[in-house]
Design an enzyme around this catalytic site. Sequence first.
Site, short mmCIF file in Angstrom:
data_model
loop_
_atom_site.label_atom_id
_atom_site.label_comp_id
_atom_site.label_asym_id
_atom_site.label_seq_id
_atom_site.Cartn_x
_atom_site.Cartn_y
_atom_site.Cartn_z
N ASP A 135 0.82 -1.15 0.03
CA ASP A 135 -0.01 0.09 0.03
C ASP A 135 0.91 1.34 0.04
O ASP A 135 0.16 2.39 0.15
CB ASP A 135 -0.85 0.11 1.03
CG ASP A 135 -2.33 -0.76 1.21
OD1 ASP A 135 -2.18 -1.52 0.07
OD2 ASP A 135 -2.79 -0.95 2.16
N ASP A 195 4.65 -9.36 9.05
CA ASP A 195 5.01 -7.90 8.83
C ASP A 195 6.23 -7.79 8.31
O ASP A 195 7.23 -8.42 8.53
CB ASP A 195 4.59 -7.30 10.13
CG ASP A 195 3.20 -7.10 10.47
OD1 ASP A 195 2.13 -7.29 9.50
OD2 ASP A 195 2.60 -6.88 11.33
N ASP A 197 9.12 -6.07 9.27
CA ASP A 197 10.14 -6.02 9.99
C ASP A 197 10.80 -7.63 10.62
O ASP A 197 11.48 -7.74 11.40
CB ASP A 197 10.23 -4.98 11.14
CG ASP A 197 8.85 -5.24 11.92
OD1 ASP A 197 8.04 -5.82 11.48
OD2 ASP A 197 8.86 -4.85 13.31
N ASP A 288 -6.48 -7.45 14.20
CA ASP A 288 -5.70 -8.91 14.71
C ASP A 288 -6.67 -9.71 15.98
O ASP A 288 -7.10 -10.66 15.77
CB ASP A 288 -4.29 -9.07 14.99
CG ASP A 288 -3.87 -7.87 15.60
OD1 ASP A 288 -4.49 -7.19 16.34
OD2 ASP A 288 -2.52 -7.62 15.55
#
Length: 555
Positions: A135, A195, A197, A288
């Site tokens: 995005d 994600d 990282d 989540d």
Amino acid sequence: MLLFTSMHTLVLTLLFQQQHGLQHYWKTHYMQNTFKGMYHWNSFDIALLIPYFIVMVILAFYGIHRYQLVWLYFRNKKKEATSTNAPMKFAENELPFVTIQLPIFNEQYVVDRLVDACCRIEYPRDRFEIQVLDDSTDETHEVAAEIVRKYAEGTAGLPPQPIYYLHRTDRHGYKAGALDAGLKTAKGELIAIFDADFVPPTDWLHKVVNHFAEPGVGMVQTRWTHLNRNYSFLTQVEAILLDGHFVLEHGGRSRAGVFFNFNGTAGAWRRTAIDEAGGWQHDTLTEDTDLSYRAQLKGWKFKYLQDVECPAELPIEMTAFKTQQARWAKGLIQTGKKILPRVLASDAPKHTKLEAWYHLTANISYPLMIVLSVLLMPAMIIRSWQGWVQMLLIDFPLFMASTMSISSFYLVSQKELFPKTWYKTFLYLPFLMALGVGLTITNTKAVMEALFGVQSAFARTPKYRVQKKGEATVAAKKYRKRLGIIPWIELAIGCYFAFTVWYAFSSENYFTVPFLLLFVLGYWYTGLLSLLQGRFERNANPGAELHEKPYPVGI
């Protein structure tokens, strides 16, 4: 720690400088009956002490709950799920198709590391695909597209990989919207999410997948570890905080069979569970946790594998850490408002409902800490007139329940993870507690916004791809954010507590000084670090964009 030790030395020196030493001090301050009966409560005292004790009792209940989580963790140790004790296993030719989703947003400095790690995961390539869900609104878009192209064609010693690039321009629903958009073309029976990282190990999927051979399992979560744990003192404290969550909160809840949550990354879902629960929704900041509770209310079973590690990057700056914590605080309260009525009205066991209540409302403690901070000084003055017996019988148990539970909670988690070196955690405990105090202002603001339905602008948590000191250069200048007036408020409150320390000394109430110093240290530490990093941002990145909602994909 040096400040803490020096202050303790000063306290002891002052005590022994009394005419007859410590014994005389104890007799004159706590055994003296000369003024007994002269103090009488009045309406002003009652008006102050009633809210003071109400706040202390509520905080004590949440503190006692930490002890309960430790008890659940050890009581149900035999029920622990691990990578090797799955009740059922897939035959090699029956392994389910897995889609790995990688949601990213403006994270050009870590996307290549993430893609490379996922392309090296060991799993049959005819039952495996990777979706990069981008995005981004900056040059990450071009960077990520080129990386995906290279790995799809074969690079870095790897054959062509089944990896696909999906870019959205409207960002509808933010991270939840990106995940939902990816599901429309995903082939997988199982959906793993990482994600930006994170760096999943090559054997991660093999350690997780067999738990889905059990039909009722809807989600499997693994434990976060920390790539840059030793980067700084702040990251070491952050690591201890997260370890407490992943060992005792997840461990205690999962072993006891009550509801717990997917952490947004380093876990895998059964596609059917997502669909039956109503899919990804973006009306809270913790999509989540929201989906987790909806799925468990539908009867899906969740598992937590503490022995399966997935390393990730910790925030290296105070402003980034505050942003992360505020997002979680606000999101959990939003989820509580949305989900708790359904949980309480469900046919779930009473202990499951109670645990859900504690879990989703825990961040209400931050506004209560603000109230406590305001009342602490006048309450201390009033209580000093009432004698040591009342303070010992009332204040000490409340203090033990609300404050000492924090230190014991994190000590136990470190002992579980590092049985040979856990004792080093004692060095970090004062600063861990002080940091919790220092987060009060930003998290209180986040909680109040959630309670009143306020939509606010937040900066996402930046990822710098750092593991050693001195690596955060270009990335830090590009993505660093500031927090406006809040650091100044923190410094002002720290000064207020510095005054309470002075008052404690002047009234010879030395035993309260270490406790008050935690407040001074916490507010000044978070405020000063935030201001320094804010100055760096003004110099290096003027006019930086603040995103509409804090959906930092990769927190």
